[in-house]
Design a protein around this motif. Structure first.
Motif, PDB file in Angstrom:
ATOM      1  N   ARG A 273      13.088  -8.846  -7.140  1.00  0.00           N
ATOM      2  CA  ARG A 273      12.533 -10.035  -7.795  1.00  0.00           C
ATOM      3  C   ARG A 273      11.480 -10.706  -6.914  1.00  0.00           C
ATOM      4  N   GLY A 274      11.029  -9.979  -5.891  1.00  0.00           N
ATOM      5  CA  GLY A 274       9.892 -10.454  -5.090  1.00  0.00           C
ATOM      6  C   GLY A 274      10.279 -11.363  -3.944  1.00  0.00           C
ATOM      7  N   LYS A 275      11.596 -11.528  -3.676  1.00  0.00           N
ATOM      8  CA  LYS A 275      12.033 -12.388  -2.581  1.00  0.00           C
ATOM      9  C   LYS A 275      12.171 -11.520  -1.330  1.00  0.00           C
ATOM     10  N   LEU A 276      11.070 -11.427  -0.566  1.00  0.00           N
ATOM     11  CA  LEU A 276      11.051 -10.489   0.556  1.00  0.00           C
ATOM     12  C   LEU A 276      11.387 -11.146   1.882  1.00  0.00           C
ATOM     13  N   ASN A 277      11.650 -12.447   1.825  1.00  0.00           N
ATOM     14  CA  ASN A 277      11.745 -13.180   3.084  1.00  0.00           C
ATOM     15  C   ASN A 277      13.172 -13.482   3.524  1.00  0.00           C
TER      16      ASN A 277
ATOM     17  N   TYR B 215       3.167 -12.503   1.731  1.00  0.00           N
ATOM     18  CA  TYR B 215       4.398 -12.327   0.952  1.00  0.00           C
ATOM     19  C   TYR B 215       5.627 -12.112   1.830  1.00  0.00           C
ATOM     20  N   VAL B 216       5.442 -12.183   3.133  1.00  0.00           N
ATOM     21  CA  VAL B 216       6.568 -11.967   4.045  1.00  0.00           C
ATOM     22  C   VAL B 216       6.645 -13.165   4.972  1.00  0.00           C
ATOM     23  N   SER B 217       7.727 -13.926   4.883  1.00  0.00           N
ATOM     24  CA  SER B 217       7.739 -15.119   5.729  1.00  0.00           C
ATOM     25  C   SER B 217       8.157 -14.758   7.144  1.00  0.00           C
ATOM     26  N   GLY B 218       7.668 -15.569   8.118  1.00  0.00           N
ATOM     27  CA  GLY B 218       7.998 -15.314   9.511  1.00  0.00           C
ATOM     28  C   GLY B 218       6.943 -14.479  10.205  1.00  0.00           C
ATOM     29  N   ILE B 219       5.822 -14.270   9.551  1.00  0.00           N
ATOM     30  CA  ILE B 219       4.788 -13.414  10.130  1.00  0.00           C
ATOM     31  C   ILE B 219       3.420 -13.923   9.669  1.00  0.00           C
ATOM     32  N   HIS B 220       2.440 -13.895  10.584  1.00  0.00           N
ATOM     33  CA  HIS B 220       1.126 -14.433  10.220  1.00  0.00           C
ATOM     34  C   HIS B 220       0.029 -13.719  11.002  1.00  0.00           C
TER      35      HIS B 220
ATOM     36  N   ARG C  23       3.643  -4.836   2.702  1.00  0.00           N
ATOM     37  CA  ARG C  23       4.603  -5.941   2.847  1.00  0.00           C
ATOM     38  C   ARG C  23       6.026  -5.416   3.075  1.00  0.00           C
ATOM     39  N   TYR C  24       6.337  -4.241   2.520  1.00  0.00           N
ATOM     40  CA  TYR C  24       7.684  -3.694   2.670  1.00  0.00           C
ATOM     41  C   TYR C  24       7.885  -3.173   4.098  1.00  0.00           C
ATOM     42  N   LEU C  25       6.794  -2.639   4.656  1.00  0.00           N
ATOM     43  CA  LEU C  25       6.847  -2.203   6.058  1.00  0.00           C
ATOM     44  C   LEU C  25       7.003  -3.419   6.974  1.00  0.00           C
ATOM     45  N   LEU C  26       6.249  -4.473   6.694  1.00  0.00           N
ATOM     46  CA  LEU C  26       6.305  -5.679   7.531  1.00  0.00           C
ATOM     47  C   LEU C  26       7.692  -6.296   7.494  1.00  0.00           C
ATOM     48  N   GLN C  27       8.260  -6.302   6.308  1.00  0.00           N
ATOM     49  CA  GLN C  27       9.592  -6.874   6.173  1.00  0.00           C
ATOM     50  C   GLN C  27      10.614  -6.090   6.993  1.00  0.00           C
TER      51      GLN C  27
ATOM     52  N   THR D 101      14.154 -21.918   2.567  1.00  0.00           N
ATOM     53  CA  THR D 101      12.713 -21.791   2.849  1.00  0.00           C
ATOM     54  C   THR D 101      12.334 -22.673   4.032  1.00  0.00           C
ATOM     55  N   LYS D 102      12.847 -23.926   4.023  1.00  0.00           N
ATOM     56  CA  LYS D 102      12.520 -24.860   5.098  1.00  0.00           C
ATOM     57  C   LYS D 102      13.067 -24.327   6.435  1.00  0.00           C
ATOM     58  N   LEU D 103      14.296 -23.845   6.404  1.00  0.00           N
ATOM     59  CA  LEU D 103      14.895 -23.336   7.653  1.00  0.00           C
ATOM     60  C   LEU D 103      14.136 -22.116   8.164  1.00  0.00           C
ATOM     61  N   ARG D 104      13.709 -21.272   7.212  1.00  0.00           N
ATOM     62  CA  ARG D 104      12.966 -20.078   7.630  1.00  0.00           C
ATOM     63  C   ARG D 104      11.652 -20.475   8.295  1.00  0.00           C
ATOM     64  N   SER D 105      11.022 -21.521   7.745  1.00  0.00           N
ATOM     65  CA  SER D 105       9.715 -21.914   8.300  1.00  0.00           C
ATOM     66  C   SER D 105       9.856 -22.529   9.690  1.00  0.00           C
ATOM     67  N   GLU D 106      11.072 -22.981  10.013  1.00  0.00           N
ATOM     68  CA  GLU D 106      11.284 -23.554  11.348  1.00  0.00           C
ATOM     69  C   GLU D 106      11.578 -22.462  12.380  1.00  0.00           C
TER      70      GLU D 106
END
Ligand code: CTP
Length: 433
Positions: free
Chosen positions: A44-48, A150-155, A394-398, A121-126
């Protein structure tokens, strides 16, 4: 007895989760909590999601409030659960208001107010954000900037290019935070290096990055020298980092499912793996080595890495340029065939044929969420379809983030010895070609 059910991912378990589970429990006599599976979240697209399914279940269990915990694995399961468990009330947070009204035909649906100022989401961003830097020698990013969104925790933070003007151009084009022509400076500013440059320079950039303790993703192949590759992997393990080859299809759900079904005897003993791939359509024109690496990898994932003999029959045009090849990989009781073309319009596909049927991916098999199977005794084609978005990166990054958090030094989707076997074949092909 009044039965209540509630669902969630429950990632990085927080007091908002506790509160809703508690309120749900208070509304009845028996509470079932549905926790989403990893594959359903990805679908469902929730990769984070950061916590494993086991950990998320354990966190729900340790509240002591759930009488039963089930796993939510597919879209549409809620209706089935409500009927199966004879549910009276479905409880869900107010962020879902209206979204589950269709279930009112089956049970009462209660939207409860969310706990303020807290979310996964907030906790992940911290949490720590891993900074990616790109090593480039042209102004193309291979899709990494878009895919990381599309992958949180990476930029993607910055770019290194040997020429300052190119580095700046790249940086401006993708709106990154920094650019530099100084590799040492670049390495000190990032956590993950994405090596996207000409083949002959890759190994050097990779080696230096590893020596600086950086995780590395590199375009494939990383080198054409098996010994160099072995040394790079050894170095990665010594420095406790991971070196990932950018062959994205091994991270896709559809391809993995296809491999599992094949190895699970769905089509009997595999006799042939045939794949066709064209350089032209593949990511908008890739080199022979990069294109053929993907095909070799697919055959190896299905037939194993102990190929006995590789033969190739390259066709060249009048000017001596590669046009077409049919490569065969001989195994003790199976054959891998790779049809590869540079400018010809061949039909891309992957077909695995066994003694009891066949599985195939039509069209661009390295970039898909779909495959189909025709099995002996069943006159119908069985179709398998999974969520698939973007260019696969994105799947590799995850997966890379999971590897980092598990402190592993090797990726299980493409093992180091598989990459090494692949480069040995590549070397043979290049010597012949
Ligand atoms: N929930 C809540 N209060 C919060 C956060 C979540 O009541 N502050 C509820 C949701 O409405 C849902 C359940 O907890 O019914 C599970 O939510 P989940 O999506 O797992 O948690 P979130 O924190 O909302 O996750 P995300 O930020 O990833 O959406």
């Amino acid at each position: 007895m009044k039965k209540v059910i509630t669902y969630g991912t429950f990632d990085l378990f927080h007091r908002g989760h506790y509160n809703i589970i508690k309120k749900a429990r208070e509304l009845g006599d028996y509470l079932i909590v549905g926790v989403t599976s990893e594959s359903y979240d990805i679908e469902r697209g929730k990769l984070n999601v950061q916590d494993s399914l086991l950990k998320r279940i354990e966190n729900v269990r340790s509240t002591g409030l759930a009488d039963e915990i089930i796993i939510e694995e597919y879209q549409g399961q809620k209706v089935n659960d409500i009927i199966k468990y004879d549910i009276d009330i479905l409880v869900i947070g107010s962020d879902w208001r209206g979204k589950f009204d269709y279930l009112k035909n089956y049970c009462e649906v209660k939207y409860l107010p969310r706990t303020k100022d807290i979310s996964s989401t907030k906790l992940r961003s911290e949490k720590h954000i891993y900074k990616i830097g790109v090593v480039a020698d042209d102004d193309k990013d291979g899709g990494i900037v878009e895919e990381t969104k599309y992958v949180s925790g990476i930029h993607v933070e910055g770019v290194y290019a040997p020429e300052e003007t190119l580095a700046k151009e790249f940086c401006d084009k993708y709106e990154l935070n920094f650019h530099t022509a100084d590799y040492e400076e670049f390495l000190s500013s990032v956590d993950i290096v994405y090596v996207k440059c000409v083949l002959k320079k890759r190994a050097d950039y990779i080696e230096q990055a590893i020596e600086h303790g950086k995780y590395v993703i590199s375009d494939s192949p990383m080198t054409l020298e098996p010994e160099t590759l072995k040394a790079l992997f050894k170095k990665a393990q010594e420095h406790q980092v991971v070196l990932v080859e950018k062959i994205t299809f091994v991270y896709l759900r559809a391809f993995n499912q296809l491999v599992w079904l094949t190895h699970g005897d769905m089509i009997g003993k595999v006799v042939s793996v045939k794949c066709a791939i064209s350089q032209d359509v593949f990511g908008g024109g890739k080199s022979f080595n990069e294109t053929v690496s993907h095909a070799l990898c697919a055959v190896m994932k299905l037939l194993g890495k102990n190929c006995m003999e590789v033969t190739s029959n390259p066709v060249k045009d009048g000017a001596g340029h590669f046009v077409y090849d049919m490569i065969t990989m001989k195994y003790p009781d199976a054959l891998g065939t790779i049809e590869i073309a540079s400018t010809l319009d061949i039909e891309n596909s992957l077909v695995v044929t066994g003694t009891k049927g066949r599985i195939n991916i039509p069209n661009d098999w390295w970039n898909t969420g779909y495959f189909e199977a025709k099995v002996e005794g069943n006159e119908f084609l069985k179709r398998y379809s999974f969520n698939f978005e973007g260019n696969g990166l994105r799947y590799l990054l995850q997966e890379l983030l999971i590897i980092i958090s598990d402190r592993r030094t090797e990726c299980t989707r493409l093992f180091y010895d598989e990459s090494e076997a692949l480069v040995e074949i590549l070397q043979t092909l290049n010597q012949k070609g």
